[in-house]
Design an enzyme around this catalytic site. Structure first.
Site, PDB file in Angstrom:
ATOM      1  N   GLY A  16       7.794 -39.025 -28.668  1.00  0.00           N
ATOM      2  CA  GLY A  16       7.663 -37.578 -28.433  1.00  0.00           C
ATOM      3  C   GLY A  16       6.233 -37.175 -28.180  1.00  0.00           C
TER       4      GLY A  16
ATOM      5  N   THR B 198      -0.167 -28.310 -18.348  1.00  0.00           N
ATOM      6  CA  THR B 198       0.461 -29.007 -17.207  1.00  0.00           C
ATOM      7  C   THR B 198       1.747 -29.669 -17.727  1.00  0.00           C
ATOM      8  OG1 THR B 198      -1.079 -30.814 -17.700  1.00  0.00           O
ATOM      9  CG2 THR B 198      -1.561 -29.457 -15.774  1.00  0.00           C
TER      10      THR B 198
ATOM     11  N   LYS C  45       5.592 -37.170 -34.811  1.00  0.00           N
ATOM     12  CA  LYS C  45       4.910 -38.290 -35.476  1.00  0.00           C
ATOM     13  C   LYS C  45       4.673 -37.913 -36.934  1.00  0.00           C
ATOM     14  CE  LYS C  45       0.178 -37.212 -33.990  1.00  0.00           C
ATOM     15  NZ  LYS C  45      -1.030 -37.721 -33.370  1.00  0.00           N
TER      16      LYS C  45
ATOM     17  N   ARG D 153      -9.143 -36.663 -23.900  1.00  0.00           N
ATOM     18  CA  ARG D 153      -8.270 -37.586 -24.660  1.00  0.00           C
ATOM     19  C   ARG D 153      -8.475 -37.449 -26.160  1.00  0.00           C
ATOM     20  NH1 ARG D 153     -12.338 -41.831 -22.126  1.00  0.00           N
ATOM     21  NH2 ARG D 153     -10.709 -43.153 -21.319  1.00  0.00           N
TER      22      ARG D 153
ATOM     23  N   THR E 190      -4.581 -32.529 -17.773  1.00  0.00           N
ATOM     24  CA  THR E 190      -3.988 -33.796 -17.336  1.00  0.00           C
ATOM     25  C   THR E 190      -3.114 -33.505 -16.118  1.00  0.00           C
ATOM     26  OG1 THR E 190      -3.896 -34.478 -19.636  1.00  0.00           O
ATOM     27  CG2 THR E 190      -2.552 -35.730 -18.072  1.00  0.00           C
TER      28      THR E 190
ATOM     29  N   CYS F 277       2.115 -35.667 -24.659  1.00  0.00           N
ATOM     30  CA  CYS F 277       1.386 -36.574 -23.756  1.00  0.00           C
ATOM     31  C   CYS F 277       2.238 -37.774 -23.356  1.00  0.00           C
ATOM     32  CB  CYS F 277       0.099 -37.049 -24.420  1.00  0.00           C
ATOM     33  SG  CYS F 277      -1.134 -35.753 -24.588  1.00  0.00           S
TER      34      CYS F 277
ATOM     35  N   ARG G 205       6.848 -30.890 -30.689  1.00  0.00           N
ATOM     36  CA  ARG G 205       7.009 -30.916 -29.226  1.00  0.00           C
ATOM     37  C   ARG G 205       7.597 -32.238 -28.738  1.00  0.00           C
ATOM     38  NH1 ARG G 205       1.291 -28.822 -27.096  1.00  0.00           N
ATOM     39  NH2 ARG G 205       0.619 -29.905 -28.964  1.00  0.00           N
TER      40      ARG G 205
ATOM     41  N   LYS H 120      -6.389 -41.424 -17.011  1.00  0.00           N
ATOM     42  CA  LYS H 120      -5.800 -40.616 -18.092  1.00  0.00           C
ATOM     43  C   LYS H 120      -4.293 -40.865 -18.193  1.00  0.00           C
ATOM     44  CE  LYS H 120      -4.757 -37.438 -21.026  1.00  0.00           C
ATOM     45  NZ  LYS H 120      -5.091 -37.494 -22.442  1.00  0.00           N
TER      46      LYS H 120
ATOM     47  N   HIS I 110      -0.836 -63.463 -33.560  1.00  0.00           N
ATOM     48  CA  HIS I 110      -1.475 -64.103 -32.393  1.00  0.00           C
ATOM     49  C   HIS I 110      -2.694 -63.254 -32.001  1.00  0.00           C
ATOM     50  CE1 HIS I 110      -2.189 -65.261 -28.246  1.00  0.00           C
ATOM     51  NE2 HIS I 110      -1.308 -66.263 -28.354  1.00  0.00           N
TER      52      HIS I 110
ATOM     53  N   ARG J 176      -4.101 -62.527 -29.304  1.00  0.00           N
ATOM     54  CA  ARG J 176      -4.081 -61.717 -28.077  1.00  0.00           C
ATOM     55  C   ARG J 176      -2.775 -60.964 -27.884  1.00  0.00           C
ATOM     56  NH1 ARG J 176      -6.918 -66.037 -27.579  1.00  0.00           N
ATOM     57  NH2 ARG J 176      -5.125 -67.356 -27.091  1.00  0.00           N
TER      58      ARG J 176
END
Ligand SMILES: NC(=O)c1ccc[n+]([C@@H]2O[C@H](COP(=O)([O-])OP(=O)(O)OC[C@H]3O[C@@H](n4cnc5c(N)ncnc54)[C@H](O)[C@@H]3O)[C@@H](O)[C@H]2O)c1
Length: 429
Positions: free
Chosen positions: A254, A83, A312, A151, A118, A257, A319, A203, A241, A243
């Protein structure tokens, strides 16, 4: 014996087929590419994924798994086709439509159809079901439909298929229950039952959440550049911190997804998805931002060595890689050399290509770049300059070897970049 037909035998469909087949469910795999079916029927695989080939081999040998280009009648169907987005950043659902068109002629009362791809919000209800109902059967009454997004992380797919939590979005409660029963063959993680559109949006928002947070970090990097503050320190200390979880900035976002899925939401609700769209554009503008910095550091026609080009670290996947876009921009003005140990067409040795170079740009923090010998590089490069977009290098070690060290998001290259003239057609700096 339970049976399932899996339409689309790529990174998602093939491991899913292998998991079902190795857990007592008879699998008919379907792919439009005959060569893929031939490879699988020989007990081999056409993708890279640890442990997968052994499971496929055993499943084919035991007669539990076979592949073909033709969809045959089955109790259950799972659609795992691509997709992508179009150039206009719209969801291309044509593969889902074609897959559904291949199912409806063999659809029977009581069958279950699961969409794993997806997809944009409401695709299951508004795109998939109308095609399946060409069978003359009514969804929710005569057959079951669910959207169960995937996922898993490439490289860990087999483990994650079994152990990840799963969202099961049925068009009716019964559809969700049927889908859960099917996945129970191998899923050990929790299975959360909901409706199809909620599952679609879950998703999409998982990836959008990360994209928006990276955009926030990238915006912070630009602010830090302007203020002369080190963004990497701001992120590190702010995250003390309990939170707060600021993400890492970089030369862009990139992959198939994060750089894609948020656009599905923007397309569905353009007047409302403002932060999501701005985040996408912020991240898409980062290669031009880095190119602008390069223009401030070296003159036209300088020799620039870019380290890494994947989307990455420590993978061979290019891609939607922002560094590929950066390289294309730089090639218009400079003599560019690329080093990437994971991509065959590029050199893997930094020292071999850095002779007479004017600038090294660290684009991807592959582990192989962590411990470069800067004394050696200082001897062979013409101008000793480094632009680090990932905060990988030790500034002290680099400068001790005689280099000028410029880091994304600490102001070190900002004044120079602002003076530089760099024409980038689609620059959204
Ligand atoms: N790869 C991932 O890590 C990942 C993770 C989560 C979700 N997804 C989603 O899962 C879906 C599938 O992704 P993928 O990575 O497996 O894609 P892929 O490109 O690896 O595989 C898709 C397969 O479908 C086949 N195909 C296309 N049209 C077909 C049709 N009409 N009938 C039969 N086969 C057909 C293709 O030939 C291909 O082999 C996408 O929606 C993707 O966004 C992927």
């Amino acid at each position: 014996m339970k049976q399932v037909s899996i339409i689309g035998l790529g990174y998602i469909g093939l491991p899913t087929a292998a998991m079902f087949a190795s857990h007592g469910v008879k699998v008919k795999g379907v792919d439009v590419v005959q060569e893929i079916c031939d490879i699988i029927n020989e007990g081999k695989i056409h993708i890279e994924e640890p442990y997968l080939e052994e499971i496929v081999k055993q499943s084919v040998l035991s007669g539990m798994f076979s592949a073909s280009t033709i969809v045959e009648p089955s109790d259950n169907f799972i659609i795992a086709v691509p997709t992508p987005i179009t150039r206009e950043k719209k969801a291309d659902l044509s593969y889902v439509v074609k897959a559904a068109e291949s199912i409806y002629p063999v659809l029977k009362p009581g069958n279950l159809v699961i969409l794993e791809s997806t997809v944009s919000p409401r695709c299951t209800e508004d795109v998939l079901i109308p095609v399946l109902e060409k069978s003359g059967l009514k969804a929710g009454r005569d057959f079951y439909v669910a959207h169960c997004p995937e996922r898993v992380l490439p490289g860990k797919i087999i483990y994650e298929l079994e152990h990840n939590n799963k969202i099961i979005g049925g068009i009716t409660e019964e559809s969700a229950i049927k889908a859960k029963e099917l996945y129970s063959a191998f899923v050990q993680g929790e299975m959360h039952l909901t409706d199809a559109t909620t599952a679609e949006l879950c998703k999409l928002m998982e990836n959008t959440y990360r994209d928006v947070n990276i955009a926030l970090a990238n915006e912070l990097a630009k602010i830090c550049d302007k203020l002369g503050v080190n963004v990497w320190d701001v992120v590190k200390y702010a995250n003390k911190h309990p939170r707060v979880n600021l993400h890492q900035p970089g030369p862009g976002v990139g992959g198939h997804c994060l750089a894609v899925d948020p656009w599905f939401i923007v397309e569905a609700t353009p007047e409302l998805a403002r932060i999501i769209e701005l985040s996408r554009k912020t991240n898409d503008g980062m290669p031009a931002y880095v190119a602008q910095k390069v223009a401030g550091l070296v003159p036209d026609r300088a020799k620039v060595v870019v380290l890494g080009c994947t989307y990455k670290p420590d993978v061979d996947d290019m891609r939607e890689s922002p560094v590929v876009e950066l390289i294309e921009m730089l090639e218009e003005n400079y003599q560019v050399e690329v080093v990437d140990p994971y991509i065959e067409k590029y050199d893997s040795n930094v020292y071999e290509v850095s002779n007479d170079a004017d600038l090294i740009v660290l684009g991807v923090n592959h582990k192989q770049f962590k411990n470069l010998n800067f004394d050696v590089l200082a001897k062979i490069m013409k101008t000793k300059k480094i632009l680090d977009t990932r905060n990988l290098f030790d500034k002290h070690a680099v400068t001790q070897s005689g280099f000028e060290y410029f880091l994304l998001g600490d102001g070190s290259s900002t004044a120079l970049a602002e003076e530089a003239v760099f024409e980038v057609a689609a620059a959204q700096v």
